[in-house]
Structure formats: C-alpha cells, structure tokens
Design an enzyme around this catalytic site. Structure first.
Site, PDB file in Angstrom:
ATOM      1  N   ARG A   1       0.885  -1.075  -0.036  1.00 15.05           N
ATOM      2  CA  ARG A   1      -0.179   0.079  -0.010  1.00 15.05           C
ATOM      3  C   ARG A   1       0.689   1.300  -0.141  1.00 15.05           C
ATOM      4  O   ARG A   1       1.756   1.436   0.998  1.00 15.05           O
ATOM      5  CB  ARG A   1      -0.856  -0.202   1.221  1.00 15.05           C
ATOM      6  CG  ARG A   1      -1.769   1.207   1.166  1.00 15.05           C
ATOM      7  CD  ARG A   1      -2.810   1.128   2.401  1.00 15.05           C
ATOM      8  NE  ARG A   1      -2.326   1.134   3.566  1.00 15.05           N
ATOM      9  CZ  ARG A   1      -3.239   1.285   4.825  1.00 15.05           C
ATOM     10  NH1 ARG A   1      -4.299   1.270   4.609  1.00 15.05           N
ATOM     11  NH2 ARG A   1      -2.489   1.328   5.991  1.00 15.05           N
TER      12      ARG A   1
ATOM     13  N   THR B   1      -0.952   7.707  -1.122  1.00 12.95           N
ATOM     14  CA  THR B   1      -2.322   7.403  -1.692  1.00 12.95           C
ATOM     15  C   THR B   1      -3.177   6.315  -1.111  1.00 12.95           C
ATOM     16  O   THR B   1      -4.316   6.487  -1.370  1.00 12.95           O
ATOM     17  CB  THR B   1      -1.988   7.230  -3.329  1.00 12.95           C
ATOM     18  OG1 THR B   1      -1.607   5.793  -3.193  1.00 12.95           O
ATOM     19  CG2 THR B   1      -1.202   8.117  -3.921  1.00 12.95           C
TER      20      THR B   1
ATOM     21  N   ASP C   1       0.598  -3.153  12.321  1.00 12.20           N
ATOM     22  CA  ASP C   1       0.878  -3.805  11.211  1.00 12.20           C
ATOM     23  C   ASP C   1       1.261  -5.220  11.345  1.00 12.20           C
ATOM     24  O   ASP C   1       2.215  -5.625  12.067  1.00 12.20           O
ATOM     25  CB  ASP C   1       2.272  -3.172  10.774  1.00 12.20           C
ATOM     26  CG  ASP C   1       2.622  -3.454   9.208  1.00 12.20           C
ATOM     27  OD1 ASP C   1       2.953  -4.708   9.237  1.00 12.20           O
ATOM     28  OD2 ASP C   1       2.391  -2.607   8.332  1.00 12.20           O
TER      29      ASP C   1
ATOM     30  N   ASP D   1       4.683  -6.580  10.089  1.00 10.61           N
ATOM     31  CA  ASP D   1       5.786  -6.253  11.077  1.00 10.61           C
ATOM     32  C   ASP D   1       5.676  -7.092  12.368  1.00 10.61           C
ATOM     33  O   ASP D   1       6.867  -7.701  12.702  1.00 10.61           O
ATOM     34  CB  ASP D   1       5.876  -4.983  11.471  1.00 10.61           C
ATOM     35  CG  ASP D   1       6.475  -3.996  10.428  1.00 10.61           C
ATOM     36  OD1 ASP D   1       6.988  -4.336   9.430  1.00 10.61           O
ATOM     37  OD2 ASP D   1       5.792  -2.784  10.370  1.00 10.61           O
TER      38      ASP D   1
END
Length: 214
Positions: free
Chosen positions: A109, A113, A205, A208
């Site tokens: 991603r 944006t 995340d 991660d």
C-alpha cells in the site's frame, strides 16, 4: 461457532477467537506468540468459511464393513494469500486442508495515496473450477483486497470468498461495492480507520508483528 451474518458479511466471534485476538492486540505480545495465535485463530476461522464445501458419496471399506460416506468433491480448493501478512493466515488453513492449491498476490500500500501496487502474482491452474479463498489479516481501506480479487477474477476465478482477521466498516463497504458477489468473513469488525488509514483499535501492522520487522 458463534457467527453474525449481515448483507454478505459474516463475523465469526467464537469465544476462543475473541480471547486469542485480544492477546494478539496487546503491544507486548512477542512475534513468536503472535504467529502462533494467528495460526490457531486461522484454524477456527477455516471451519466456518469452509462449512459448505461440496461433498460427494464414495464407497469405502472400514475394518468392519463396506459403506457409503462423504468426501470433498470437485477440484481441490485454492487459498490465495495477499502477501506478506496473508501468509500468517495461510499456514493455519493449510494445516486444515493440506491438499489445497495455493496462490499468491504481492501488493503493498502506497502510504501517500493508500492505493495498492502489485509486485507479484502467481496462481494455480483451473481457478474457474475451484473454490477460492482469499486471505489477508487486515481489511482496512479495502483497496488492496479489491485489487487482488480483480486480478484473481481476471485469472478465471468465479467462486471467491474473502477471509480476514480484523476489518473496518470502511473496508468492508469498499470491498462489497467493488465485488458484491464476494462474501466477507472476519473475526472482528472494529471501530473504523484513523487519518492514516489504519484500523482502530486494530492490532498494528500484522506483517511487522509477524516477522519482527519495522
């Protein structure tokens, strides 16, 4: 298995799933424990999302008799991981259905944006004859999931489901708007997205936390 169905969305909120997910959400949970919990939860989720796979009658011989019993029919299902975080869910699914075929979609991603960018795509043959389950732990904006499913449809798949661990209402709506024919299964429908497009309260995340990276 406790579940709530509404307009193409199924929330699977079994007590064990809720308990394990709470531990995963905690900041202090180690990567090793996070991986193990995700694998355990994915098994519980898999029971629900595969509950209506087609069956056929086969004749077998037990130690005592010859009998007619049920087994899965048709081509083996296909599990598609949206890399890299999807691989955490994938392992538990394969524990349950080790004969399944596996596809991978590599998307990241763009943090400015929030749009997905493809870097890898590999699918097994015969997607048009398989039940396809697309997996990604987080359904946030829905952009990556929608893009992945579009690619998978272009490869021939027609019978697709999407499975995630945690979802945001915005992501569910975006995915359903883009692909109204694809049912969504999740363990939790969280509050929503923050200004950076992360699920709140979420669990951070997943990639991660799975792999110990930042």
């Amino acid at each position: 298995m406790t579940r709530t169905d509404q307009d193409g969305l199924t929330v699977i909120d079994h007590p064990l799933i809720r308990h394990k997910l709470t531990i995963m959400r905690r900041t202090g949970t180690s990567s090793a424990q996070f991986r193990q919990l995700l694998r355990e939860i994915s098994l519980l989720l898999a029971y629900e999302v595969t509950r209506d796979l087609p069956l056929e009658d086969v004749e077998i011989e037990t130690p005592l008799a010859i009998t007619q019993k049920k087994q899965l029919s048709g081509k083996k299902p296909c599990f598609v991981s949206i890399m890299r975080a999807g691989d955490g869910l994938l392992q538990g699914l394969l524990d349950l259905v080790p004969s399944a075929r596996v596809g991978h979609v590599g998307l990241y991603r763009d943090h400015d944006t929030l749009q997905p960018v493809k870097y890898y795509f590999k699918m097994p043959h015969g997607l048009d004859e398989r039940h396809v389950l697309v997996v990604d732990p987080m359904l946030a904006t829905g952009n990556s999931a929608a893009a992945a499913i579009s690619l998978i449809k272009e490869a021939g798949a027609t019978n697709i489901r999407f499975l995630c661990l945690v979802s945001a209402p915005e992501g569910v709506k975006a995915l359903q708007d883009a692909h109204p024919d694809v049912p969504v299964f999740t363990a939790s429908l969280d509050e929503g997205l923050n200004e950076k497009g992360y699920i709140m309260p979420g669990l951070g995340d997943v990639g991660d936390r799975l792999f110990g990276t930042k």
